[in-house]
Structures are given as C-alpha cells and as structure tokens.
Design an enzyme around this catalytic site. Structure first.
Site, PDB file in Angstrom:
ATOM      1  N   VAL A  44       0.843  -1.203   0.000  1.00  0.00           N
ATOM      2  CA  VAL A  44       0.000   0.000   0.000  1.00  0.00           C
ATOM      3  C   VAL A  44       0.881   1.257   0.000  1.00  0.00           C
ATOM      4  CG1 VAL A  44      -1.782   1.281   1.255  1.00  0.00           C
ATOM      5  CG2 VAL A  44      -1.887  -1.217   1.177  1.00  0.00           C
ATOM      6  N   CYS A  45       1.905   1.240   0.844  1.00  0.00           N
ATOM      7  CA  CYS A  45       2.842   2.379   0.900  1.00  0.00           C
ATOM      8  C   CYS A  45       3.479   2.614  -0.467  1.00  0.00           C
ATOM      9  CB  CYS A  45       3.944   2.123   1.928  1.00  0.00           C
ATOM     10  SG  CYS A  45       3.340   1.985   3.615  1.00  0.00           S
ATOM     11  N   THR A  46       3.817   1.550  -1.150  1.00  0.00           N
ATOM     12  CA  THR A  46       4.455   1.680  -2.465  1.00  0.00           C
ATOM     13  C   THR A  46       3.527   2.432  -3.425  1.00  0.00           C
ATOM     14  OG1 THR A  46       5.709  -0.335  -2.084  1.00  0.00           O
ATOM     15  CG2 THR A  46       5.471   0.359  -4.376  1.00  0.00           C
ATOM     16  N   GLU A  48       1.158   4.552  -2.549  1.00  0.00           N
ATOM     17  CA  GLU A  48       1.000   5.947  -2.093  1.00  0.00           C
ATOM     18  C   GLU A  48       2.207   6.811  -2.481  1.00  0.00           C
ATOM     19  OE1 GLU A  48      -1.837   5.986   1.761  1.00  0.00           O
ATOM     20  OE2 GLU A  48       0.267   5.568   2.158  1.00  0.00           O
ATOM     21  N   LEU A  49       3.393   6.246  -2.267  1.00  0.00           N
ATOM     22  CA  LEU A  49       4.600   7.009  -2.641  1.00  0.00           C
ATOM     23  C   LEU A  49       4.630   7.220  -4.158  1.00  0.00           C
ATOM     24  CD1 LEU A  49       7.351   7.616  -0.686  1.00  0.00           C
ATOM     25  CD2 LEU A  49       5.393   6.468   0.291  1.00  0.00           C
TER      26      LEU A  49
END
Ligand code: BEZ
Length: 210
Positions: A44-46, A48-49
C-alpha cells in the site's frame, strides 16, 4: 500532547533520501505536507509514494513541498525507491525521512501505541507558510490514502486562507463556495464582485473567488 490544528508544526533535523534537512528551512515559504508510512517495501505504501511522485506537478502548482516519513533506514529507502519507480511507473523526486530513532514520528504523533508500538499509522499534516498546522488526516495502515482528497483539502485550505469563504460538502475546485458569516451585508459586493446568492441569512454562496 497531540498536535492540533493551529499548532506550530514542530521543527526537526533529519536524514533524508535527499540529504540532511532542517525541516523549517527546507519548507521555506512554501506550504508543506508531511506524511507517514508504516514501513518500506510494503504494497500500500508503495502505491501511495508512487502517487505522490506522479502528482509532482500538481503539488508544485500549489506551491507545496511534500516529504514522507518512514522509520526504516536510508539504505532501505534508496532500495525501495527503485521498486516504487519501477512498479508505479514514476520517479520519486521528493525526500523520504529515515526516521530510525522515531524522533519525527514522535514529534508528529505518528505512532499510535494501541495500534502498533513500532510502526507509524498513515498520518498527513498540512502546514501553511507560517509553519502552522492547518489540517490533519489519519488512517490505519490497512487503508491507503486518497490523493485526490489530499489535493482537494489543499485547494480548500489555500482558498479559505486567501478569502473570507468556506468550502461546502463535497466541494471541488470551480464550484461555488460559502461566504463567511462574519462578512457584513454591506461588504458583499466589494468583497465578492462575481456576485452572491442568499439561501438563508447565514448561508450565502458566491462563485469561487480566485
Ligand atoms: C502496506 O503498505 O501495504 C501495509 C503496511 C503495513 C500494514 C499493512 C499494509
């Protein structure tokens, strides 16, 4: 004590993927967004970034600098950036803080101990050029943030900082806005030359003034 809207945005120095920074100096006269990620190399972070990188010009257009926080180290961040660029078809060109001692996460209350004692939640702080916190959004790790909403909030904050207006439910750029109740009847024409309509005495709309 948790940070609240109107508080000073805490300053710090930190190692980032773009070198060591003093946060306030790095912000300069810009608006700022500082947002946290639970961990590097997570899906998920990937995304978003990646979205942040894709929206580079949208943030620039709004005079806003974006910085990410993750408690992993610089080597990990640099490796992760390669994955983000490759999988999200973009180029990360904003700093990611290596918050290994959790100094920034603690200052900004990004660790919620009843959720996790080590990983941050997904916090977003919107900071104005006076270095005051203007809005805060917090999601759990399992819910990726909506960057259309982040840009919308930024647009509302910048508009309402410049004019005596507020943005109504589900407002989007270009739609009518609400005139502040503090604006006197006799000042409406000078303050809002595009005109206004009164639904109730306390509810007056005007076309977006900027
Ligand atoms: C993720 O970014 O995919 C993630 C990170 C921590 C917990 C759950 C999801």
């Amino acid at each position: 004590m948790s940070l609240r809207i109107g508080d000073d945005a805490p300053n710090f120095t930190a190692q980032t993927t773009e070198g060591k920074i003093d946060f306030h100096q790095w912000l300069g006269d810009s608006w700022g967004i500082i947002y946290s990620h639970p961990a590097d190399f997570t899906p998920v972070c990937t995304t978003e970034l990646g979205r942040t990188a894709q929206l580079k010009e949208d943030f620039e257009k709004r005079g806003t600098k974006v910085i990410a926080v993750s408690t992993d180290n610089l080597e990990s961040h640099h490796g992760w950036i390669k994955d983000i660029d490759a999988t999200q078809n973009t180029k990360v060109e904003f700093p990611i803080i290596a918050d290994t001692d959790k100094n920034v996460s603690s200052l900004y209350n990004m660790i919620h101990p009843n959720f996790s004692t080590t990983a941050t939640v997904r916090s977003v702080y919107f900071i104005n050029p006076a270095k005051k916190i203007q809005a805060i959004i917090t999601y759990p790790a399992s819910t990726g943030r909506n960057f259309t909403e982040i840009l919308r909030v930024l647009d509302s904050l910048q508009l309402t900082a410049a004019y005596s207006v507020a943005t109504p439910v589900d407002w989007e750029v270009g739609q009518d806005v609400i005139i502040s109740t503090s604006v006197k009847e006799e000042d409406l024409d000078t303050k809002f030359p595009k005109g206004h309509r009164e639904v109730k005495q306390y509810m007056r709309y005007t076309p977006q003034p900027n």
